[in-house]
Write a protein that holds these residues in place. Structure first.
Motif, PDB file in Angstrom:
ATOM      1  N   ARG A 137      35.855   7.538  19.998  1.00 63.80           N
ATOM      2  CA  ARG A 137      35.440   6.172  19.675  1.00 63.80           C
ATOM      3  C   ARG A 137      33.995   5.923  20.115  1.00 63.80           C
ATOM      4  O   ARG A 137      33.196   5.361  19.382  1.00 63.80           O
ATOM      5  N   THR A 144      30.880   5.245  17.484  1.00 58.51           N
ATOM      6  CA  THR A 144      30.155   3.981  17.617  1.00 58.51           C
ATOM      7  C   THR A 144      28.677   4.226  17.887  1.00 58.51           C
ATOM      8  O   THR A 144      27.799   3.594  17.279  1.00 58.51           O
ATOM      9  N   THR A 145      28.383   5.157  18.785  1.00 58.47           N
ATOM     10  CA  THR A 145      26.993   5.415  19.146  1.00 58.47           C
ATOM     11  C   THR A 145      26.235   6.038  17.992  1.00 58.47           C
ATOM     12  O   THR A 145      25.082   5.673  17.723  1.00 58.47           O
ATOM     13  N   ARG A 176      26.835   5.602  14.871  1.00 55.39           N
ATOM     14  CA  ARG A 176      26.579   4.544  13.900  1.00 55.39           C
ATOM     15  C   ARG A 176      25.433   3.647  14.361  1.00 55.39           C
ATOM     16  O   ARG A 176      24.559   3.273  13.579  1.00 55.39           O
ATOM     17  N   ASN A 177      25.441   3.303  15.643  1.00 57.37           N
ATOM     18  CA  ASN A 177      24.376   2.437  16.166  1.00 57.37           C
ATOM     19  C   ASN A 177      23.006   3.089  16.070  1.00 57.37           C
ATOM     20  O   ASN A 177      21.993   2.411  15.937  1.00 57.37           O
ATOM     21  N   CYS A 195      23.025   6.141  26.131  1.00 61.61           N
ATOM     22  CA  CYS A 195      24.197   5.270  25.982  1.00 61.61           C
ATOM     23  C   CYS A 195      25.340   5.736  26.881  1.00 61.61           C
ATOM     24  O   CYS A 195      26.055   4.918  27.475  1.00 61.61           O
TER      25      CYS A 195
END
Length: 494
Positions: free
Chosen positions: A129, A133-134, A136-137, A270
């Motif tokens: 996850r 998410t990272t 995509r960011n 991150c």
């Protein structure tokens, strides 16, 4: 015979008897799908060609059907053949078939089980996850990553121009380009093509992949304890991975020294921020071990799979120059020569899109897929599969399924074109696998394949050192993977 002579014989007999008891108990577990009768301890190793497992599995499928059991040593493995069987397991029963089986992706004991690829349960869910998410960011699926790929494609074009149309091996040019994309997301920077440390790492990754697909790796999976003490190239792979880990550790340390939690520059930043946020949580999965192996996984997987597919794709276009010519005609009509191809062009370039898909289908890079496992006892097609049993989704059987591809053994872009020349999807197209364990970087890989291929063919025409008919497009004979045979080509500016 005296007692001294009898004792060793009795010991051997007792050991053999115990092994047979253990073996019978193992065989009695569950109601596994049918398969060739295994031998104690050895399993089906003597009945399989470990130098070409794929061919062996096809023969077993012909005898026992689309779902069968083979034993690698004492370990049962259920093999799924054909799109329907794979779909039923990995999609229709995604949760129960969502575990990860034993794999050579990383030596799990040496890495303490910390990995996105090899772990299960909560650790896997949290790390996957976070990574999705990272990514995509930092642009996966957005224009920013597209711009990074476009920029790297131009660096690749300039590097190829320096060959001045002379023959060269494209392996490390393509590895550099593809790896730099993931490096920009993970490390926050790209590396020059002549960076000695980076070149060395790419060589190690390439060698590591060849070992992972080899006969030695299959022996290691079948007899893990024994292969730890038997010399062979499988031990070298750990050395290669250790060097990659040392490289990643150096990069992480550099990030720690400059880390600003309010302004993350890449995935490592991150992760460090997440570690700080969960510092008081003793059960947190965000710690040094998981950071190192997460980065190694992404760096490793983000380098070799796409670059190998591109390398194989260029070889196929050398073999079929008429296909190259049609792609270039479409590029000239849609993109022209004065701007870089972009993802918006793909919908207006159905032939190029179809060729890229057919390259992936034909290359069939990981024909056995990455092993899954069942997370609990489950009934599948009338058979009972015990918890923890490894599952091999034989992706090659979907990619070559004659019910879904008209000429599965031929390179045919028409597999992805309808009667009007428009692109058409095919549900059996599973190069990234499917279900809960579908490849983490699928979106990024699709983007890279299209943009790199379109940019290269926009700028160069391919030339072969022999006649196209003499080019061998069959893969190297490896146990569980497909790599193109070594070759050279010329790229002549258009």
């Amino acid at each position: 015979m005296d007692l001294v002579g009898v004792a060793p014989l009795l010991l051997v007999s007792c050991i053999a008897f115990l092994l047979i008891l253990i073996w019978r108990r193992q065989l009695s577990k569950g109601n596994l799908p049918p398969g060739p009768p295994p031998l104690p301890v050895l399993g089906n190793v003597l009945q399989l060609d470990l130098r070409n497992l794929v061919r062996s599995f096809w023969r077993v499928r012909d005898q026992y059907g689309p779902v069968f059991t083979i034993y690698l040593g004492s370990r049962p493995v259920v093999v799924l053949c054909g799109y329907e069987a794979i779909k039923e397991a990995l999609i229709d029963n995604a949760e129960v078939f969502g575990g990860r089986g034993s794999t050579m992706a990383l030596d799990e004991k040496r890495r303490n089980g910390h990995s996105i690829i090899t772990t299960n349960g909560e650790r896997w869910r949290q790390l996957r996850r976070f990574s999705l998410t990272t990514l995509r960011n930092f642009g996966m699926g957005k224009r920013s990553i597209e711009e990074r790929i476009q920029e790297e494609a131009q660096f690749l074009v300039e590097a190829v121009r320096k060959t001045e149309g002379c023959p060269f091996d494209p392996t490390f040019y393509l590895s550099h380009a593809v790896s730099n994309v993931i490096c920009s997301v993970v490390f926050g920077k790209r590396f020059d093509y002549d960076d000695k440390e980076f070149v060395t790492l790419l060589v190690l990754i390439n060698k590591s992949i060849q070992i992972a697909f080899s006969f030695w790796s299959q022996l290691r999976l079948a007899f893990p304890s024994l292969m730890k003490i038997i010399p062979g190239p499988h031990h070298q792979r750990n050395e290669y991975l250790d060097e990659l880990v040392r490289f990643v550790n150096r990069r992480i340390q550099m990030h720690r020294e400059s880390h600003d939690p309010n302004c993350p520059q890449d995935l490592i930043d991150c992760f460090l921020t997440k570690m700080e946020q969960e510092r008081q949580n003793p059960a947190s999965e965000f710690h040094d071990d998981n950071l190192v192996v997460t980065v190694v996984n992404l760096f490793f997987a983000g380098t070799e799979t796409v670059s190998t597919t591109l390398r194989y794709g260029l070889l196929l276009l050398l073999r079929y120059p008429e296909i190259e010519a049609k792609i270039q005609q479409e590029i000239d009509q849609v993109v022209g020569r004065n701007r870089s191809p972009c993802m918006e062009d793909r919908s207006r370039m159905p032939y190029t899109d179809a060729v890229v898909h057919e390259i992936q289908r034909f290359v069939d890079l990981i024909p056995l897929g990455v092993p899954h496992s069942v997370i609990r006892d489950t009934v599948f097609r009338g058979y009972t599969i015990p918890k923890g049993t490894s599952i091999f989704p034989m992706l090659t059987s979907a990619l070559n399924d004659p019910q879904h591809f008209e000429t599965p053994r031929k390179f045919n872009p028409g597999h992805f074109l309808d009667e009007n020349g428009a692109f058409k999807k095919n549900e059996a197209f599973l190069p990234f696998s499917t279900g809960k364990r579908v490849c983490l970087g699928e979106g990024l890989a699709r983007m890279e394949l299209f943009l790199f291929m379109a940019t290269l063919l926009q700028n160069f025409s391919l030339r072969t050192l022999k006649s196209p008919e003499e080019i061998n497009i069959l893969p190297q004979a490896l146990s569980s993977g497909n790599l193109p045979r070594p070759y050279q080509l010329c790229m002549v500016p258009r």
